[in-house]
Design an enzyme around this catalytic site. Structure first.
Site, PDB file in Angstrom:
ATOM      1  N   GLY A 247       0.759  -1.244   0.000  1.00  0.00           N
ATOM      2  CA  GLY A 247       0.000   0.000   0.000  1.00  0.00           C
ATOM      3  C   GLY A 247       0.788   1.292   0.000  1.00  0.00           C
ATOM      4  O   GLY A 247       0.209   2.369  -0.136  1.00  0.00           O
ATOM      5  N   PRO A 282       4.414  -5.098  -0.885  1.00  0.00           N
ATOM      6  CA  PRO A 282       4.345  -3.891  -1.714  1.00  0.00           C
ATOM      7  C   PRO A 282       4.205  -4.226  -3.196  1.00  0.00           C
ATOM      8  O   PRO A 282       4.825  -5.156  -3.701  1.00  0.00           O
ATOM      9  CB  PRO A 282       5.694  -3.211  -1.454  1.00  0.00           C
ATOM     10  CG  PRO A 282       6.613  -4.327  -1.090  1.00  0.00           C
ATOM     11  CD  PRO A 282       5.777  -5.384  -0.419  1.00  0.00           C
ATOM     12  N   GLY A 283       3.363  -3.478  -3.872  1.00  0.00           N
ATOM     13  CA  GLY A 283       3.223  -3.632  -5.314  1.00  0.00           C
ATOM     14  C   GLY A 283       3.637  -2.346  -6.006  1.00  0.00           C
ATOM     15  O   GLY A 283       4.747  -2.202  -6.517  1.00  0.00           O
ATOM     16  N   ARG A 284       2.739  -1.361  -5.936  1.00  0.00           N
ATOM     17  CA  ARG A 284       2.948  -0.085  -6.614  1.00  0.00           C
ATOM     18  C   ARG A 284       4.316   0.544  -6.331  1.00  0.00           C
ATOM     19  O   ARG A 284       4.990   1.022  -7.241  1.00  0.00           O
ATOM     20  CB  ARG A 284       1.856   0.898  -6.160  1.00  0.00           C
ATOM     21  CG  ARG A 284       1.858   2.238  -6.873  1.00  0.00           C
ATOM     22  CD  ARG A 284       0.901   3.224  -6.179  1.00  0.00           C
ATOM     23  NE  ARG A 284      -0.395   2.635  -5.897  1.00  0.00           N
ATOM     24  CZ  ARG A 284      -1.419   2.631  -6.754  1.00  0.00           C
ATOM     25  NH1 ARG A 284      -1.311   3.236  -7.905  1.00  0.00           N
ATOM     26  NH2 ARG A 284      -2.556   2.057  -6.416  1.00  0.00           N
ATOM     27  N   CYS A 360     -13.522   4.643 -28.704  1.00  0.00           N
ATOM     28  CA  CYS A 360     -14.832   5.279 -28.811  1.00  0.00           C
ATOM     29  C   CYS A 360     -15.508   5.368 -27.451  1.00  0.00           C
ATOM     30  O   CYS A 360     -16.512   4.701 -27.186  1.00  0.00           O
ATOM     31  CB  CYS A 360     -15.691   4.508 -29.800  1.00  0.00           C
ATOM     32  SG  CYS A 360     -14.900   4.386 -31.406  1.00  0.00           S
ATOM     33  N   GLU A 361     -14.955   6.169 -26.569  1.00  0.00           N
ATOM     34  CA  GLU A 361     -15.504   6.438 -25.236  1.00  0.00           C
ATOM     35  C   GLU A 361     -15.030   7.830 -24.866  1.00  0.00           C
ATOM     36  O   GLU A 361     -13.846   8.137 -25.019  1.00  0.00           O
ATOM     37  CB  GLU A 361     -14.895   5.503 -24.173  1.00  0.00           C
ATOM     38  CG  GLU A 361     -15.173   4.042 -24.310  1.00  0.00           C
ATOM     39  CD  GLU A 361     -16.424   3.600 -23.579  1.00  0.00           C
ATOM     40  OE1 GLU A 361     -16.990   4.399 -22.810  1.00  0.00           O
ATOM     41  OE2 GLU A 361     -16.834   2.457 -23.809  1.00  0.00           O
TER      42      GLU A 361
HETATM   43  C1  PLP Z   1      -3.026  -4.991  -4.169  1.00  0.00           C
HETATM   44  C2  PLP Z   1      -2.533  -5.641  -2.955  1.00  0.00           C
HETATM   45  C3  PLP Z   1      -1.251  -5.367  -2.499  1.00  0.00           C
HETATM   46  C4  PLP Z   1      -0.344  -4.362  -3.137  1.00  0.00           C
HETATM   47  O1  PLP Z   1      -0.823  -3.059  -2.979  1.00  0.00           O
HETATM   48  P1  PLP Z   1       0.086  -1.825  -3.464  1.00  0.00           P
HETATM   49  O2  PLP Z   1      -0.757  -0.650  -3.137  1.00  0.00           O
HETATM   50  O3  PLP Z   1       0.284  -1.989  -4.926  1.00  0.00           O
HETATM   51  O4  PLP Z   1       1.339  -1.870  -2.696  1.00  0.00           O
HETATM   52  C5  PLP Z   1      -0.810  -6.060  -1.386  1.00  0.00           C
HETATM   53  N1  PLP Z   1      -1.595  -6.974  -0.748  1.00  0.00           N
HETATM   54  C6  PLP Z   1      -2.840  -7.254  -1.180  1.00  0.00           C
HETATM   55  C7  PLP Z   1      -3.642  -8.249  -0.447  1.00  0.00           C
HETATM   56  C8  PLP Z   1      -3.354  -6.602  -2.282  1.00  0.00           C
HETATM   57  O5  PLP Z   1      -4.593  -6.871  -2.687  1.00  0.00           O
END
Ligand code: PLP
Length: 432
Positions: A247, A282-284, A360-361
């Site tokens: 997150g 972490p993803g983003r 087309c949106e």
């Molecule tokens: C999407 C998600 C993440 C990653 O969230 P980011 O905001 O991209 O860091 C981590 N854990 C779970 C369970 C998620 O659904």
């Protein structure tokens, strides 16, 4: 610029990513094209590892990259080689991680609706843990594991009811969210898990939302979770890991985004002096600012009220603006040297444009009110597009999905070829 350091404007006026000119990439691979920097991926991961080391918890911490942010095998392979774990949300993501060389024993499986088949695949692979999100899932997982003569490692995803103060679509930790087990129900469900024969209780997890700029809500959630961990221990249910989710937010425009060290400090303060393993998802923050979307201006339409720059990327390539009204910086790939100002910024903005795709949106836009000096055929870079860009792309309007390129120093790796139109309907058939 939100990606300073990785993307730079050279003295010739051209934008470079690491040691490669973006117009050379466009020429070789066409547009639209996602471009990622290996150095930026590695630096983002190192930010987490260094912060964990500073707090003396590196040995018992595992950073599990949230695959859904960007699931390209090339990117997964970079993280796998760095020793990362992975947070997956589907059997498809499991297959990707394994194909990219990820270690199954470092995989956690999140998600509210895992199918039996997905559970079987993950048990077969020998993943680290299932993050269970409901009472029903717990029973199903027990049955699936029993039929396979295995014990499933579980963690309960608890909803701490903390407001992450982010966009409602990416807020997950409130009572009203579909995610997780209500805090009040968690104790009872752990007792139930203990009594089920084919489950092995490993941990607890929470994930309260995405693009969090303030670390306080995550620390607050961790504190609530710890109370529960201690209550469980008093009943003899001892957890071996605490997973605080992902997150952490990034800078898209001018947000005061925290560094990993800043984000983790309050969290690790809450978790100080514990013995449990610590997991992060972490993803983003690992990929967002490591990627951009390269696009070409197809048509300029100058009107009385508005000017439109129709580019060859669209909402099917990058959905975030249409979906969340998200803002991405959009910069010209080449600025004529005579127009270069101090610090490599373009000096004059000739016109104010709506940057839109050909779909087309009316919602098909990539940026509103951008002051740019454009000609048809110009290349633009849409920045901070490494997370939830390609991963959320579609074939809407029967548009082949973009190519993806991973730059490593002066090397360019094509990590996904551009789709061909025939592939888009290869699985379909006309009536006999
Ligand atoms: C999407 C998600 C993440 C990653 O969230 P980011 O905001 O991209 O860091 C981590 N854990 C779970 C369970 C998620 O659904």
């Amino acid at each position: 610029m939100s990606q300073a350091g990785i993307i730079q404007r050279a003295a010739d006026g051209g934008l470079r990513i690491e040691d490669v000119a973006l117009d050379a990439i466009a020429q070789q691979f066409g547009t639209p094209c996602y471009v990622y920097s290996r150095a930026a991926l590695a630096a983002a991961y190192a930010g987490y590892r260094e912060a964990l080391a500073t707090h003396g918890v590196a040995d018992r911490a595992l950073v599990c990259y949230a695959v859904k942010a960007n699931s390209n095998l090339g990117i997964l392979s970079v993280f796998a080689r760095l020793g990362a774990g992975f947070d997956i949300v589907s059997g498809g993501e499991l297959a990707r991680v394994l194909a990219a060389g990820g270690d199954p024993r470092k995989i956690v499986f999140s998600g509210v609706g895992k199918s039996r088949e997905e559970m079987r695949a993950a048990l077969d692979a020998g993943i680290l843990c299932f993050n269970v999100e409901s009472a029903s899932e717990l029973e199903t997982l027990d049955a699936v594991a029993g039929a396979m003569d295995k014990r499933a490692p579980v963690s309960l995803r608890v909803n701490p009811n903390v407001d992450p103060k982010t966009h409602p679509y990416i807020s997950t930790g409130l009572k009203t969210a579909k995610f997780g087990i209500p805090f009040e129900d968690a104790l009872a469900l752990y007792r139930r898990a203990r009594d089920l024969p084919n489950l092995e209780i490993h941990g607890i997890d929470c994930h309260i939302g995405s693009q969090l700029l303030d670390p306080a809500p995550a620390a607050e959630a961790a504190a609530k979770i710890l109370g529960l961990v201690d209550a469980l221990a008093a009943e003899g249910i001892v957890l071996s890991h605490i997973d605080v989710g992902g997150g952490m937010g990034i800078r898209y425009r001018d947000e005061a985004a925290p560094t990993a060290a800043e984000y983790l400090a309050p969290l690790l303060q809450v978790l100080a002096g514990r013995n449990e393993k610590l997991l992060f998802e972490p993803g983003r923050s690992l990929v967002g600012n490591a990627g951009l979307l390269l696009t070409r201006v197809e048509v300029l339409k100058h009107g009385e009220e508005k000017n439109f720059a129709v580019v060859d990327a669209a909402m099917n390539d990058l959905a975030r603006p249409a979906l969340y009204d998200a803002w991405h910086d959009i910069v010209p790939v080449r600025v004529p040297v005579k127009k270069l100002g101090a610090g490599g910024t373009a000096k004059v903005a000739a016109k104010r444009y709506e940057i839109v795709g050909p779909i087309c949106e009316s919602g098909d836009f990539l940026g509103h009110d951008r002051d740019l000096d454009l000609a048809e055929g110009d290349l633009l870079a849409i920045l901070s597009a490494g997370a939830y860009g390609m991963a959320m792309s579609s074939n809407y309007n029967t548009r082949p999905r973009a190519a993806e390129v991973l730059v490593d120093g002066a090397n360019i790796h094509l990590v996904r070829r551009r789709e061909e139109i025939a592939q888009l309907f290869a699985l379909e058939s006309v009536l006999p």
